[in-house]
Enzyme design. Structure first.
Site, PDB file in Angstrom:
ATOM      1  N   GLY A   1       0.756  -1.250   0.000  1.00  0.00           N
ATOM      2  CA  GLY A   1       0.000   0.000   0.000  1.00  0.00           C
ATOM      3  C   GLY A   1       0.780   1.290   0.000  1.00  0.00           C
TER       4      GLY A   1
ATOM      5  N   PRO B   1       4.609  -5.283  -0.484  1.00  0.00           N
ATOM      6  CG  PRO B   1       6.797  -4.496  -0.601  1.00  0.00           C
ATOM      7  CD  PRO B   1       5.936  -5.517   0.092  1.00  0.00           C
ATOM      8  N   GLY B   2       3.886  -3.726  -3.646  1.00  0.00           N
ATOM      9  CA  GLY B   2       3.921  -3.906  -5.102  1.00  0.00           C
ATOM     10  C   GLY B   2       4.391  -2.619  -5.753  1.00  0.00           C
ATOM     11  NE  ARG B   3       0.301   2.316  -5.915  1.00  0.00           N
ATOM     12  CZ  ARG B   3      -0.673   2.341  -6.833  1.00  0.00           C
ATOM     13  NH1 ARG B   3      -0.471   2.968  -7.974  1.00  0.00           N
ATOM     14  NH2 ARG B   3      -1.833   1.766  -6.596  1.00  0.00           N
TER      15      ARG B   3
ATOM     16  NE  ARG C   1      -2.179   3.458 -11.210  1.00  0.00           N
ATOM     17  CZ  ARG C   1      -1.986   4.690 -10.809  1.00  0.00           C
ATOM     18  NH1 ARG C   1      -1.322   5.554 -11.564  1.00  0.00           N
ATOM     19  NH2 ARG C   1      -2.435   5.086  -9.634  1.00  0.00           N
TER      20      ARG C   1
ATOM     21  CE1 TYR D   1      -7.749   2.484  -9.226  1.00  0.00           C
ATOM     22  CE2 TYR D   1      -5.872   2.338 -10.699  1.00  0.00           C
ATOM     23  CZ  TYR D   1      -6.791   1.730  -9.873  1.00  0.00           C
ATOM     24  OH  TYR D   1      -6.739   0.381  -9.686  1.00  0.00           O
TER      25      TYR D   1
ATOM     26  CB  CYS E   1     -12.190   4.187 -30.662  1.00  0.00           C
ATOM     27  SG  CYS E   1     -11.287   4.136 -32.188  1.00  0.00           S
ATOM     28  CD  GLU E   2     -13.839   4.099 -24.527  1.00  0.00           C
ATOM     29  OE1 GLU E   2     -14.261   4.843 -23.649  1.00  0.00           O
ATOM     30  OE2 GLU E   2     -14.536   3.231 -25.087  1.00  0.00           O
TER      31      GLU E   2
END
Ligand code: PLP
Length: 449
Positions: free
Chosen positions: A252, A295-297, A334, A338, A365-366
């Site tokens: 986190g 931990p990842g991020r 992301r 987010y 196409c967004e």
């Protein structure tokens, strides 16, 4: 003002005015591997792993750090984090397969997930995965049954919802009571599960886990989680006599995506967490368990840079200038998910002055396919190389083939050397799983028209 001055960051820049990553010229990387290209800085990943292990080891020697593979998982990364001495958290059969294929020792693997299928659980049990993180009562019953069938006795850690709301994007909150993850403490489900587990000879309850969310900048929510978890440990001991061997506080820690975001250093945060666990459990007169962080991020996020080629530029007078690049929400979802705010520079014009503010858009196409709104930048031209920073976590791992864009390649760079660790997807690979029922076969002459 140059980009370095504007973003208040010391970008490594060579005599040609090109950005360097891990000692490699970004423009050369693009010549060799094309764009979009994820570039992972090996030294940074290793340094982050070491910061975790050293800081935690100093304050809380009986501890372990396991890398959350969901942030970025490939076989090469499995090898790297294994070399650094970390364990691995996986959340699916696919992540588990990747790890095992890379030779990662199964006993160092922790299998998470709120809806593991029978096949995935069987796969993990048969491969001797060391720890299964049980997310709910139904899963506990299934696991006991599968352990009987496979004649295994898995180590089990319960994921709990401590009822903490971390200050982060709501999609990144996971510790609140109304969550799809974990077992509630307040509603009594967790205690009920403990009693069930202790009655079963087919599993071995190792301890408890909580993960309160991601991209967290303060220690206060961790402190609150530690308090709740500590009180739960005491309550469990009182009611059942069971003493937990393991306390896993999840991941986190936040990283800086832009100059407004100022996270604590890994060392500072980990030291505080270690101290808080010691103090809190000592005050509760509870024996200190083996402490795990996941931990990842904060291991891979800041180590990643994505390189793009600038394509069409559209000036809308009095509104904004759109600068399109050859990737977008397919390689970095992301921003759409987010509202993440990234920084970027033109990697081939590092010494030039920042003169404009433009909006970087992707090629999907967004309308929501935006990479960076209102980015101060050196005057861009088609063919320039845009480097977007801090894209190492939840970019490649969340990438998609929307619009049938092939997934980007990944290179690992260190000391001026680049190793391709994921090859660029090809058009052939895009269609390799497509099947054509006979009745839908298209007449090739019609296609040719
Ligand atoms: N552990 C669990 C159970 C998670 O769900 C996550 C992320 O969602 C992590 C660890 C890693 O979190 P982060 O990347 O924020 O460190």
């Amino acid at each position: 003002m140059t980009a370095s001055e504007f973003f208040q960051r010391d970008f490594a820049t060579n005599h040609l005015g090109h950005l360097e990553i891990g000692g490699c010229d970004a423009v050369d990387l693009v010549k060799d591997y094309g764009t979009p290209l994820y570039v992972m800085d090996e030294k940074k990943i290793r340094a982050n792993c070491r910061d975790y292990l050293q800081a935690l080891g100093e304050i809380y020697p009986d501890a372990d750090v396991i890398y959350a593979g969901k942030a970025f998982l490939t076989k090469a990364i499995c090898g790297l984090i294994y070399q650094e001495g970390l364990g691995l958290d996986v959340v699916s059969g696919g992540e588990l397969y990747t790890a095992l294929h890379a030779g990662f020792p199964p006993e160092r693997i922790y299998f998470h997930g709120n809806n593991k299928s029978h096949e995935e659980l069987l796969f993990a049990l048969r491969q001797g995965v060391g720890q299964i993180m049980v997310d709910g009562l139904m899963e506990l019953e299934t696991l006991i049954q599968l352990a009987i069938e496979t004649r295994t006795r898995p180590g089990v850690i319960f994921r709990l919802t401590p009822g903490i709301e971390a200050h982060t994007h709501t999609y990144n909150q996971t510790g609140q009571e109304d969550s799809k993850f974990g077992m509630g403490i307040n509603d009594g489900v967790a205690l009920h599960a403990v009693k069930m587990a202790l009655r079963s000879p087919h599993i071995k309850l190792l301890g408890f886990h909580s993960h309160i969310g991601s991209q967290i900048f303060e220690v206060a929510p961790f402190e609150a989680a530690i308090k709740v978890m500590g009180e739960f440990l005491v309550e469990v001991r009182k009611q059942t006599g069971y003493v937990a061997q393991v306390l896993d506080l999840g991941g986190g820690l936040g990283i800086s995506y832009n100059k407004e975001e100022k996270p604590m250093s890994i060392r500072e945060a980990v030291t505080r967490i270690g101290e808080m666990v010691r103090e809190s459990l000592t005050a509760l007169e509870y024996p200190l368990p083996h402490l795990i962080l996941e931990p990842g991020r904060s291991i891979v996020g800041s180590a990643g840079t994505t390189l793009y080629t600038v394509g069409n530029i559209k000036e809308l007078p009095g509104i904004r200038t759109y600068v399109a690049v050859d990737g977008g929400m397919t390689d970095n979802p992301r921003v759409a998910l987010y509202q993440a705010v990234y920084e970027a520079v033109l990697a081939n014009k590092m010494y030039e002055q920042v003169t404009e503010v433009v909006t970087i858009t992707g090629k999907c196409c967004e309308s929501g396919d935006m990479l960076i709104w209102d980015l101060p930048i050196v005057s861009p031209k088609p063919g320039d190389i845009l480097a977007a920073f801090s894209t190492g976590a939840y970019n490649y791992s969340m990438a998609s083939n929307y619009n049938r864009l092939p997934r980007a390649a990944v290179v690992l760079v260190a000391e001026g050397q680049a190793d391709l660790i994921v090859a660029r997807e090809t058009y052939e690979q895009l269609v390799q799983n497509d099947l054509m029922p006979k009745r839908l076969k298209v007449n090739p002459k019609i296609i040719a028209k």
